[in-house]
Every structure is written in C-alpha cells, then in structure tokens.
Design an enzyme around this catalytic site. Sequence first.
Site, PDB file in Angstrom:
ATOM      1  N   CYS A 117       0.806  -1.225   0.000  1.00  0.00           N
ATOM      2  CA  CYS A 117       0.000   0.000   0.000  1.00  0.00           C
ATOM      3  C   CYS A 117       0.840   1.277   0.000  1.00  0.00           C
ATOM      4  CB  CYS A 117      -0.953   0.002   1.179  1.00  0.00           C
ATOM      5  SG  CYS A 117      -1.969  -1.476   1.248  1.00  0.00           S
ATOM      6  N   HIS A 138      -2.854   7.029   2.937  1.00  0.00           N
ATOM      7  CA  HIS A 138      -3.353   5.744   2.442  1.00  0.00           C
ATOM      8  C   HIS A 138      -4.713   5.479   3.091  1.00  0.00           C
ATOM      9  CE1 HIS A 138      -3.920   1.676   1.406  1.00  0.00           C
ATOM     10  NE2 HIS A 138      -3.565   1.171   2.572  1.00  0.00           N
ATOM     11  N   ASN A 168     -10.306   0.040   0.612  1.00  0.00           N
ATOM     12  CA  ASN A 168      -8.839   0.027   0.570  1.00  0.00           C
ATOM     13  C   ASN A 168      -8.401  -0.481  -0.806  1.00  0.00           C
ATOM     14  OD1 ASN A 168      -6.114  -0.500   0.761  1.00  0.00           O
ATOM     15  ND2 ASN A 168      -6.232  -1.411   2.794  1.00  0.00           N
TER      16      ASN A 168
HETATM   17  N1  ACO Z   1     -18.335  -7.711  10.302  1.00  0.00           N
HETATM   18  C1  ACO Z   1     -18.800  -7.887  11.559  1.00  0.00           C
HETATM   19  N2  ACO Z   1     -18.032  -8.236  12.608  1.00  0.00           N
HETATM   20  C2  ACO Z   1     -16.714  -8.386  12.349  1.00  0.00           C
HETATM   21  C3  ACO Z   1     -16.166  -8.237  11.077  1.00  0.00           C
HETATM   22  C4  ACO Z   1     -17.030  -7.885  10.018  1.00  0.00           C
HETATM   23  N3  ACO Z   1     -16.599  -7.710   8.772  1.00  0.00           N
HETATM   24  N4  ACO Z   1     -14.842  -8.470  11.148  1.00  0.00           N
HETATM   25  C5  ACO Z   1     -14.570  -8.756  12.425  1.00  0.00           C
HETATM   26  N5  ACO Z   1     -15.703  -8.734  13.168  1.00  0.00           N
HETATM   27  C6  ACO Z   1     -15.852  -8.956  14.589  1.00  0.00           C
HETATM   28  C7  ACO Z   1     -14.726  -9.771  15.171  1.00  0.00           C
HETATM   29  O1  ACO Z   1     -14.977 -11.138  15.052  1.00  0.00           O
HETATM   30  C8  ACO Z   1     -14.733  -9.310  16.613  1.00  0.00           C
HETATM   31  O2  ACO Z   1     -15.737  -9.978  17.293  1.00  0.00           O
HETATM   32  P1  ACO Z   1     -15.528 -10.416  18.855  1.00  0.00           P
HETATM   33  O3  ACO Z   1     -15.342  -9.127  19.606  1.00  0.00           O
HETATM   34  O4  ACO Z   1     -16.778 -11.155  19.175  1.00  0.00           O
HETATM   35  O5  ACO Z   1     -14.295 -11.258  18.854  1.00  0.00           O
HETATM   36  C9  ACO Z   1     -15.129  -7.827  16.531  1.00  0.00           C
HETATM   37  O6  ACO Z   1     -15.779  -7.688  15.254  1.00  0.00           O
HETATM   38  C10 ACO Z   1     -13.981  -6.891  16.623  1.00  0.00           C
HETATM   39  O7  ACO Z   1     -12.936  -7.335  15.749  1.00  0.00           O
HETATM   40  P2  ACO Z   1     -11.569  -6.586  15.667  1.00  0.00           P
HETATM   41  O8  ACO Z   1     -10.687  -7.326  14.717  1.00  0.00           O
HETATM   42  O9  ACO Z   1     -11.057  -6.263  17.021  1.00  0.00           O
HETATM   43  O10 ACO Z   1     -12.049  -5.208  14.976  1.00  0.00           O
HETATM   44  P3  ACO Z   1     -11.220  -3.922  14.756  1.00  0.00           P
HETATM   45  O11 ACO Z   1     -11.896  -2.799  15.395  1.00  0.00           O
HETATM   46  O12 ACO Z   1      -9.749  -4.142  15.019  1.00  0.00           O
HETATM   47  O13 ACO Z   1     -11.384  -3.721  13.187  1.00  0.00           O
HETATM   48  C11 ACO Z   1     -10.164  -3.981  11.138  1.00  0.00           C
HETATM   49  C12 ACO Z   1     -10.875  -4.685  12.263  1.00  0.00           C
HETATM   50  C13 ACO Z   1     -11.171  -3.142  10.409  1.00  0.00           C
HETATM   51  C14 ACO Z   1      -9.577  -5.029  10.184  1.00  0.00           C
HETATM   52  C15 ACO Z   1      -9.040  -3.081  11.719  1.00  0.00           C
HETATM   53  O14 ACO Z   1      -8.275  -3.829  12.626  1.00  0.00           O
HETATM   54  C16 ACO Z   1      -8.143  -2.516  10.661  1.00  0.00           C
HETATM   55  O15 ACO Z   1      -8.572  -1.729   9.847  1.00  0.00           O
HETATM   56  N6  ACO Z   1      -6.879  -2.892  10.681  1.00  0.00           N
HETATM   57  C17 ACO Z   1      -5.921  -2.379   9.722  1.00  0.00           C
HETATM   58  C18 ACO Z   1      -6.127  -3.027   8.399  1.00  0.00           C
HETATM   59  C19 ACO Z   1      -5.097  -2.501   7.454  1.00  0.00           C
HETATM   60  O16 ACO Z   1      -4.733  -1.360   7.516  1.00  0.00           O
HETATM   61  N7  ACO Z   1      -4.584  -3.369   6.598  1.00  0.00           N
HETATM   62  C20 ACO Z   1      -3.459  -2.979   5.804  1.00  0.00           C
HETATM   63  C21 ACO Z   1      -3.809  -2.662   4.481  1.00  0.00           C
HETATM   64  S1  ACO Z   1      -4.716  -3.851   3.648  1.00  0.00           S
HETATM   65  C22 ACO Z   1      -3.834  -4.213   2.282  1.00  0.00           C
HETATM   66  O17 ACO Z   1      -2.705  -3.998   2.189  1.00  0.00           O
HETATM   67  C23 ACO Z   1      -4.514  -4.822   1.164  1.00  0.00           C
END
Ligand code: ACO
Length: 312
Positions: A113, A237, A267
Amino acid sequence: MTTITRGGIVTGWGISVPDKVVTNEDLSVTMDTTDAWIRERTGIRERRIGGTTSQLAIEAGVAALEKAGRRPDEIDGVVLATTTPDQIIPGTSATVQDGIGVPSGAFDVNAACSGFVYALTVAHGLLAIGAERLLVIGSETLSRITDWDDRSVAVLVGDGAGAVVLEAVDGPGQLLSWKLGADGSLRHLLKCDHGGFLYMDGREIFRKAVRVVVESAEQAIAEAGLTVDDIDLMVPHQANLRIISAACQRLGIPEDKAVVVIDRYGNTSSASIPLALVDALETGRLEEGHHVLLTGFGGGMTWASAVLRWGG
Ligand code: ACO
C-alpha cells in the site's frame, strides 16, 4: 531538505474505477457482517469491484496524459505501483506500456500500500538523471486475491487506479522531502502466498500503521524544513478511517485537512493515495503553493511519506 537539482512537477492526473458498485448492504447478504459494523469500524460505505490491474492502469494513464496535454510518445517511462499484478511474469507495466503506446521502459514497483509514494520517489530519481516525462501509476485489483467468505478482509478491499504525469524541471520542483521505510520482520502481518488469498492481522497492523505513519510523516515534514502547521493537505493511504483519524490526532493535523475517499472506494492499496490526490485536485482542495503530505503504509511492512509544494 532533500537536495534536488532537477526535480519534477505533476502536470496531469487521472483515475479509473470499475463501474460495479458493491455496497456494505450487498456484502451483508453473503457474509456475516452489517453496514453499521463496516461503517463504524472502517469508514467504508461502498467499493468498486472489477476489471484487471492493467486495464484500470491504462485507463487512468490515458486520462492523466490527456490532462497533461501529452502524447504517449512523449513519455520516457512507466512506473507502475501494484501488489496485484495481472500475472507473475511479465510485469503488468509491460501490458500498460503496450496498451498506452509509450515507446520506453516500464517496470512494476511492489511496496504494497506504500507503493505509489515509493514509485513517485523512484520517478523523481529518474528525472534527476535525465528522464523528461514519466507516467506514475498506482493500480490494484485486490478483489482477485480476496476470499469473499472471509469477512475480516473482504469488507475492506476495493479495485481502482490513479495516475500522474511527472515532468522534469530545472531546480527542486514539487518534491521537498521523502522518507521510505520497511521492516521485513513484520511481513507475516499481511501476506498473500502464490495462488492464495490476502491474510492480515488487522489489529496488529492498525497499531503499527499509526506509529510508522506518524514517525515517517514527522521526519518528512522536518526534512522539508516545515512544521505540521505548514501542511495544508494530507493525502493518506485509505485503509481505515480510524487509522487516518488517529494519525491526524497524533501528528496535530486537523482531520479536515485529510483527504478521505475510503467511504467510496474502500482500501485500494497502492491506488488509494493517487485516487485521493486526484479527488483533492478535482474538487479544488489542492491549490498552487499548498504543502501536501502523502503518507502510506502496507504489507512488508513498508511505509512512505513525502512532502510536496504544489504548483510550479
Ligand atoms: N463484520 C462484523 N463483525 C466483524 C467483522 C465484520 N466484517 N470483522 C470482524 N468482526 C468482529 C470480530 O470477530 C470481533 O468480534 P468479537 O469481539 O466477538 O471477537 C469484533 O468484530 C472486533 O474485531 P476486531 O478485529 O477487534 O475489529 P477492529 O476494530 O480491530 O477492526 C479492522 C478490524 C477493520 C480489520 C481493523 O483492525 C483494521 O482496519 N486494521 C488495519 C487493516 C489494514 O490497515 N490493513 C493494511 C492494508 S490492507 C492491504 O494492504 C490490502
């Protein structure tokens, strides 16, 4: 400040996104998720899905050439940032070179990214050693390496491309500073094996992303001889609206200075910064004389920040 005797200015820009819009509601039909969860946790409302990386890159590149008033035969090279090439060999840039009709070299840059800022920095290096005009493109079809049954990744990604024409000028040009970083010991956090699907440790990436974006942005701003108050626009980004907010907060940059297009595109990896940059240009948010901070992070992990003074 970076010493540049022969710099570059952006003279044209363009984007291409697939016609097909996939909303959060659409995704909630096929997987266990909701529009509210996706919007609150990521800021994404919808994304575009479809096409190939080369096709989107060609369309964005042609639009950028048109805007710059340049013909393909006036371009000295194609630098394509992508992490989703059409094939392993050849580089997708070869297909783009042929498709646009650029009679010159072409190569891919894969820094996930962060790729567009890497590509833009490398392109400035080529201008410094004699290239006159380059096409710098970020293009991705993350949808092709996504497991559409894996809600932890599928709700985040989108497809698209953004391109700029970069032309040489005597003197420093627009780029005031650049900072590229990598830490390969973190490569397990975000990966896609041959023939596999995108995997990420979202929480860990979130934590690290905010830190590296803030650090590299602070370094780039200082090297440009500026302070955060001098930054008129931030083009980050687009991985998560909460990452953008946290980075703004820690940097001391008001959030309304950050360009946000993640709501519309999700993204799009190395396409996300040029998509946001072009959005700022098309909506009149980026003006002559503005100091603009480009900053990204991604798989590797890699990160990259650059400060430009717009115009010239
Ligand atoms: N829909 C509903 N619930 C979900 C989903 C979804 N799509 N995904 C996860 N959950 C649930 C999980 O199971 C968890 O449930 P639990 O509390 O019962 O265990 C809860 O939601 C919270 O999950 P977290 O993973 O803690 O959620 P978080 O707030 O961290 O958000 C996310 C997740 C959006 C992926 C975030 O961590 C993020 O954006 N991280 C960075 C991602 C990124 O920048 N990636 C790099 C670039 S991507 C690339 O290069 C292609």
